[in-house]
Design a protein around this motif. Structure first.
Motif, PDB file in Angstrom:
ATOM      1  N   VAL A  55      -4.108   1.329   6.094  1.00 42.33           N
ATOM      2  CA  VAL A  55      -2.763   2.240   7.049  1.00 42.33           C
ATOM      3  C   VAL A  55      -3.151   3.247   7.435  1.00 42.33           C
ATOM      4  CG1 VAL A  55      -0.476   2.878   6.148  1.00 42.33           C
ATOM      5  CG2 VAL A  55      -1.020   1.366   4.925  1.00 42.33           C
ATOM      6  N   ALA A  56      -3.536   4.384   7.011  1.00 42.83           N
ATOM      7  CA  ALA A  56      -3.744   5.240   7.442  1.00 42.83           C
ATOM      8  C   ALA A  56      -4.379   5.104   9.121  1.00 42.83           C
ATOM      9  CB  ALA A  56      -4.651   5.876   6.792  1.00 42.83           C
ATOM     10  N   PRO A  57      -5.903   5.022   9.441  1.00 47.45           N
ATOM     11  CA  PRO A  57      -6.543   4.002  10.213  1.00 47.45           C
ATOM     12  C   PRO A  57      -5.413   3.920  11.662  1.00 47.45           C
ATOM     13  CG  PRO A  57      -7.421   3.547   8.584  1.00 47.45           C
ATOM     14  CD  PRO A  57      -5.890   3.552   8.319  1.00 47.45           C
ATOM     15  N   ILE A  58      -4.317   3.421  10.832  1.00 47.57           N
ATOM     16  CA  ILE A  58      -3.032   2.457  11.736  1.00 47.57           C
ATOM     17  C   ILE A  58      -2.743   4.079  12.631  1.00 47.57           C
ATOM     18  CG2 ILE A  58      -1.442   1.551  12.701  1.00 47.57           C
ATOM     19  CD1 ILE A  58      -2.233  -0.446  10.792  1.00 47.57           C
ATOM     20  N   PHE A  59      -2.005   5.041  11.665  1.00 49.03           N
ATOM     21  CA  PHE A  59      -1.090   6.282  12.110  1.00 49.03           C
ATOM     22  C   PHE A  59      -1.847   7.096  12.358  1.00 49.03           C
ATOM     23  CE2 PHE A  59       1.140   2.601  10.547  1.00 49.03           C
ATOM     24  CZ  PHE A  59       2.018   1.902  11.857  1.00 49.03           C
ATOM     25  N   PHE A  60      -2.551   7.833  11.285  1.00 47.32           N
ATOM     26  CA  PHE A  60      -3.329   8.726  11.732  1.00 47.32           C
ATOM     27  C   PHE A  60      -4.370   8.482  11.814  1.00 47.32           C
ATOM     28  CE2 PHE A  60      -0.111   8.402   8.280  1.00 47.32           C
ATOM     29  CZ  PHE A  60       0.828   9.353   8.695  1.00 47.32           C
ATOM     30  N   ALA A  87       0.702  -1.411   0.048  1.00 51.14           N
ATOM     31  CA  ALA A  87      -0.195   0.180   0.224  1.00 51.14           C
ATOM     32  C   ALA A  87       0.643   1.369   0.243  1.00 51.14           C
ATOM     33  CB  ALA A  87      -1.106  -0.280   0.798  1.00 51.14           C
ATOM     34  N   SER A  88       1.967   1.277   0.660  1.00 52.94           N
ATOM     35  CA  SER A  88       2.666   2.448   0.865  1.00 52.94           C
ATOM     36  C   SER A  88       4.624   1.799   0.773  1.00 52.94           C
ATOM     37  CB  SER A  88       2.422   3.229   1.758  1.00 52.94           C
ATOM     38  OG  SER A  88       2.940   4.750   1.999  1.00 52.94           O
ATOM     39  N   SER A  89       5.178   2.951   1.170  1.00 50.08           N
ATOM     40  CA  SER A  89       6.444   2.508   1.302  1.00 50.08           C
ATOM     41  C   SER A  89       7.514   3.114   1.104  1.00 50.08           C
ATOM     42  CB  SER A  89       6.885   1.454   0.696  1.00 50.08           C
ATOM     43  OG  SER A  89       7.457   0.950  -1.140  1.00 50.08           O
ATOM     44  N   TRP A  90       8.627   3.391   1.542  1.00 52.70           N
ATOM     45  CA  TRP A  90       9.923   4.002   1.422  1.00 52.70           C
ATOM     46  C   TRP A  90      10.280   4.079  -0.181  1.00 52.70           C
ATOM     47  CZ3 TRP A  90      11.749   8.338   3.796  1.00 52.70           C
ATOM     48  CH2 TRP A  90      11.585   7.588   4.740  1.00 52.70           C
ATOM     49  N   VAL A  91      10.824   4.562  -1.884  1.00 50.95           N
ATOM     50  CA  VAL A  91      11.299   3.784  -2.543  1.00 50.95           C
ATOM     51  C   VAL A  91      12.998   4.145  -2.559  1.00 50.95           C
ATOM     52  CG1 VAL A  91      10.538   5.884  -3.932  1.00 50.95           C
ATOM     53  CG2 VAL A  91      11.679   6.526  -2.861  1.00 50.95           C
ATOM     54  N   SER A  92      13.196   3.426  -3.650  1.00 51.96           N
ATOM     55  CA  SER A  92      14.576   2.134  -2.971  1.00 51.96           C
ATOM     56  C   SER A  92      15.301   3.183  -3.343  1.00 51.96           C
ATOM     57  CB  SER A  92      14.515   1.791  -4.455  1.00 51.96           C
ATOM     58  OG  SER A  92      14.888   2.745  -5.697  1.00 51.96           O
ATOM     59  N   ASP A  93      15.911   4.581  -3.232  1.00 49.88           N
ATOM     60  CA  ASP A  93      17.104   5.209  -2.217  1.00 49.88           C
ATOM     61  C   ASP A  93      16.712   5.573  -1.209  1.00 49.88           C
ATOM     62  OD1 ASP A  93      15.372   7.995  -3.177  1.00 49.88           O
ATOM     63  OD2 ASP A  93      16.518   8.620  -4.687  1.00 49.88           O
ATOM     64  N   GLY A  94      15.871   5.675  -0.588  1.00 58.08           N
ATOM     65  CA  GLY A  94      15.073   6.371   0.995  1.00 58.08           C
ATOM     66  C   GLY A  94      14.745   7.363   0.724  1.00 58.08           C
ATOM     67  N   ASN A  95      14.631   8.588   0.283  1.00 58.12           N
ATOM     68  CA  ASN A  95      14.677   9.141  -0.285  1.00 58.12           C
ATOM     69  C   ASN A  95      13.200  10.508  -0.727  1.00 58.12           C
ATOM     70  OD1 ASN A  95      16.990  10.183  -0.281  1.00 58.12           O
ATOM     71  ND2 ASN A  95      18.160  10.233  -2.481  1.00 58.12           N
ATOM     72  N   ALA A  96      12.113   9.348  -0.771  1.00 53.47           N
ATOM     73  CA  ALA A  96      10.903   9.575  -1.019  1.00 53.47           C
ATOM     74  C   ALA A  96      10.016   8.456  -0.400  1.00 53.47           C
ATOM     75  CB  ALA A  96      10.965   9.917  -1.944  1.00 53.47           C
ATOM     76  N   PHE A  97       8.774   8.832  -0.894  1.00 56.03           N
ATOM     77  CA  PHE A  97       8.150   7.333  -0.303  1.00 56.03           C
ATOM     78  C   PHE A  97       6.333   7.661  -1.543  1.00 56.03           C
ATOM     79  CE2 PHE A  97       5.527  10.446   1.976  1.00 56.03           C
ATOM     80  CZ  PHE A  97       3.987  10.536   1.954  1.00 56.03           C
ATOM     81  N   ALA A  98       6.085   6.642  -1.882  1.00 54.81           N
ATOM     82  CA  ALA A  98       5.022   6.425  -2.115  1.00 54.81           C
ATOM     83  C   ALA A  98       3.977   5.352  -1.432  1.00 54.81           C
ATOM     84  CB  ALA A  98       5.554   5.229  -4.015  1.00 54.81           C
ATOM     85  N   VAL A  99       2.733   5.620  -2.326  1.00 56.07           N
ATOM     86  CA  VAL A  99       1.490   5.856  -2.131  1.00 56.07           C
ATOM     87  C   VAL A  99       0.926   4.371  -3.287  1.00 56.07           C
ATOM     88  CG1 VAL A  99      -0.666   6.034  -1.073  1.00 56.07           C
ATOM     89  CG2 VAL A  99       0.498   7.089  -0.135  1.00 56.07           C
ATOM     90  N   HIS A 100       1.544   3.231  -3.112  1.00 58.05           N
ATOM     91  CA  HIS A 100       1.793   2.419  -4.677  1.00 58.05           C
ATOM     92  C   HIS A 100      -0.545   2.431  -4.226  1.00 58.05           C
ATOM     93  CE1 HIS A 100       5.606   1.647  -3.433  1.00 58.05           C
ATOM     94  NE2 HIS A 100       5.106   0.997  -2.630  1.00 58.05           N
ATOM     95  N   ASN A 101      -1.126   1.910  -3.405  1.00 54.63           N
ATOM     96  CA  ASN A 101      -2.447   1.644  -3.380  1.00 54.63           C
ATOM     97  C   ASN A 101      -3.487   2.119  -2.715  1.00 54.63           C
ATOM     98  OD1 ASN A 101      -5.050   0.380  -3.263  1.00 54.63           O
ATOM     99  ND2 ASN A 101      -4.553  -1.339  -3.940  1.00 54.63           N
ATOM    100  N   PRO A 102      -3.843   3.586  -2.823  1.00 50.03           N
ATOM    101  CA  PRO A 102      -4.588   4.650  -2.551  1.00 50.03           C
ATOM    102  C   PRO A 102      -5.856   3.753  -1.725  1.00 50.03           C
ATOM    103  CG  PRO A 102      -4.132   5.631  -3.986  1.00 50.03           C
ATOM    104  CD  PRO A 102      -3.846   4.170  -4.571  1.00 50.03           C
ATOM    105  N   GLU A 103      -6.648   3.422  -1.693  1.00 53.16           N
ATOM    106  CA  GLU A 103      -7.238   2.764  -1.461  1.00 53.16           C
ATOM    107  C   GLU A 103      -7.062   1.543  -0.165  1.00 53.16           C
ATOM    108  OE1 GLU A 103      -7.121   1.881  -4.765  1.00 53.16           O
ATOM    109  OE2 GLU A 103      -8.437   3.268  -5.773  1.00 53.16           O
ATOM    110  N   VAL A 104      -6.523   0.716  -0.027  1.00 54.30           N
ATOM    111  CA  VAL A 104      -5.750   0.272   0.879  1.00 54.30           C
ATOM    112  C   VAL A 104      -5.075   1.092   2.039  1.00 54.30           C
ATOM    113  CG1 VAL A 104      -3.914  -1.742   1.282  1.00 54.30           C
ATOM    114  CG2 VAL A 104      -5.517  -2.099  -0.696  1.00 54.30           C
ATOM    115  N   PHE A 105      -4.265   2.546   1.068  1.00 58.09           N
ATOM    116  CA  PHE A 105      -4.000   2.539   2.276  1.00 58.09           C
ATOM    117  C   PHE A 105      -4.572   3.568   3.018  1.00 58.09           C
ATOM    118  CE2 PHE A 105      -2.192   7.613   3.711  1.00 58.09           C
ATOM    119  CZ  PHE A 105      -1.034   6.801   4.080  1.00 58.09           C
ATOM    120  N   MET A 106      -5.615   3.903   2.504  1.00 58.62           N
ATOM    121  CA  MET A 106      -6.824   4.331   3.672  1.00 58.62           C
ATOM    122  C   MET A 106      -8.089   3.696   4.695  1.00 58.62           C
ATOM    123  SD  MET A 106      -5.773   8.037   3.011  1.00 58.62           S
ATOM    124  CE  MET A 106      -7.343   7.935   4.202  1.00 58.62           C
ATOM    125  N   SER A 107      -7.355   2.620   3.559  1.00 59.12           N
ATOM    126  CA  SER A 107      -8.686   1.461   4.529  1.00 59.12           C
ATOM    127  C   SER A 107      -7.818   0.871   5.770  1.00 59.12           C
ATOM    128  CB  SER A 107      -9.161   0.621   3.778  1.00 59.12           C
ATOM    129  OG  SER A 107      -8.413  -0.361   3.226  1.00 59.12           O
TER     130      SER A 107
END
Length: 75
Positions: A52-57, A30-50
């Motif tokens: 991941v986000a509720p755990i941390f935000f 759903a979300s992770s650091w990109v390979s160089d560790g200087n940024a992150f990506a949300v790979h799956n917005p629906e799973v991220f919001m359902s």
């Protein structure tokens, strides 16, 4: 300091905790650091919001709200 300002100060630390823990929680699809560790990506917005986000935000229920919080801290 307003209540909103007080809570928004925690966003960077919550974001870091999320990115450091998504793999352990088996949520890196759903979300992770990109390979160089200087940024992150949300790979799956629906799973991220359902899943991941509720755990941390707890108060963020819309991806748009997450983007808004993120834009405060990104220059």
């Amino acid at each position: 300091m307003s209540k909103r300002d007080h809570h928004s100060k925690f966003f960077p630390s919550k974001l870091r905790a999320m990115l450091d823990n998504v793999e352990e929680l088996d949520l890196s699809h759903a979300s992770s650091w990109v390979s160089d560790g200087n940024a992150f990506a949300v790979h799956n917005p629906e799973v991220f919001m359902s899943d991941v986000a509720p755990i941390f935000f707890k108060k963020l229920t819309l991806l748009r709200s997450f983007h808004r919080q993120l834009s405060i801290w990104v220059s």
